[in-house]
Design an enzyme around this catalytic site. Sequence first.
Site, short mmCIF file in Angstrom:
data_model
loop_
_atom_site.label_atom_id
_atom_site.label_comp_id
_atom_site.label_asym_id
_atom_site.label_seq_id
_atom_site.Cartn_x
_atom_site.Cartn_y
_atom_site.Cartn_z
N LYS A 114 -100.12 -39.70 -51.39
CA LYS A 114 -100.37 -38.73 -50.32
C LYS A 114 -100.74 -37.36 -50.85
O LYS A 114 -101.51 -36.64 -50.23
CB LYS A 114 -99.14 -38.63 -49.41
N LYS A 199 -103.99 -52.64 -45.39
CA LYS A 199 -103.01 -52.78 -44.32
C LYS A 199 -103.57 -52.25 -43.00
O LYS A 199 -104.29 -51.26 -42.99
CB LYS A 199 -101.78 -51.93 -44.72
N LYS A 202 -102.28 -47.11 -38.52
CA LYS A 202 -102.52 -46.24 -37.37
C LYS A 202 -103.40 -45.07 -37.75
O LYS A 202 -103.95 -44.41 -36.89
CB LYS A 202 -101.19 -45.77 -36.78
#
Length: 336
Positions: A114, A199, A202
């Site tokens: 991140k 994956k 969202k």
Amino acid sequence: MTKRIFSGMQPTNRLQLGNYLGALRNWVKLQDEGDNQCLYGVMDLHAITNGHDPKALTEATRETAAAYIAAGVDPKRSYIMAQSSVSGHAELTWLLSSMTQMGKLERMTQFKDKAGKNAERASLGLFAYPVLMAADILLYKATHVPVGEDQKQHLELSRDVASVFNEKYAGGKEYFPMPEPYIMGTATRVMSLRDGTQKMSKSAESDMTRINLTDDADMIAKKFKKAKTDQGNVPASDKEGEGRPEAMNLIGIYAALSDTTSEQVMAEFGGQQFSALKTALSDLAVAQLSPITTRMSELMSDKAEIDNILKAGADKARELAAPTLDDVYKMMGFLR
Ligand code: TRP
């Protein structure tokens, strides 16, 4: 022994099929099993570590709570609360942060991913994220934590922090129980509909990669129809499915939704064209998801009701957490 279960998701207004099959559905099973005591938090404090929009956070917090309830988490039996409304999460984070080595946090792969190349600009919050997660779990002395693959390293750190505390301040006794990862037999890793190696997420850019818990029947059908496959037919065995992640993903989703195994799905659809599997899959997904979608939008139309449910959950959670927090302060030598 009663299991005390803690899990949570970050609030987002784009919950998708992966959240349902990988987490929510299992949370409901755990709630219904034995005499488990389940706490499910909307992890809003975790949601601000990368910059956020205040209005969006409020709405997403409600929507996530609505999704928990619509999926079957019962606020009468399980605790549903927003993390920020139980101040013990933040307090315990501070106490634990002084017994967590920076070197250990630097090894967290999620932080590295991140923060990216520009780690200098990443926030302290993003770096401390796993300590907050440890606090979430330890505040309630949770014994079992259902998490996906991507959170296992964070859970490992929580165990580490718990043992440091036990060693330093509890004279080696197990004051905090070691939280066990709870890997559910049927937990499904749902992959993107456009790239079977990624994956379902969202946050992925294209909406066509995922089935949202708010998609209507037409949208679900359209997305499965356009889902990426390959030139062949539906594989009839794992061997035929090797190197064909998109095909195996559709099979996995079908198996999860129908509570069977991939083998059974391959026995049924193997050798047929993908269109047959896709049609059956979208019918099944619509049948399973539409009651949830409907319930979610009902809940979202009465915000005061969701806010009340969250308030009541927070009250109960605060009560459960208070003695632990008090102990911890005292054990560390704070005057209380
Ligand atoms: N970090 C988790 C995620 O992004 C969410 C989370 C926060 C969590 N605190 C937790 C999960 C405690 C389990 C237990 O998925």
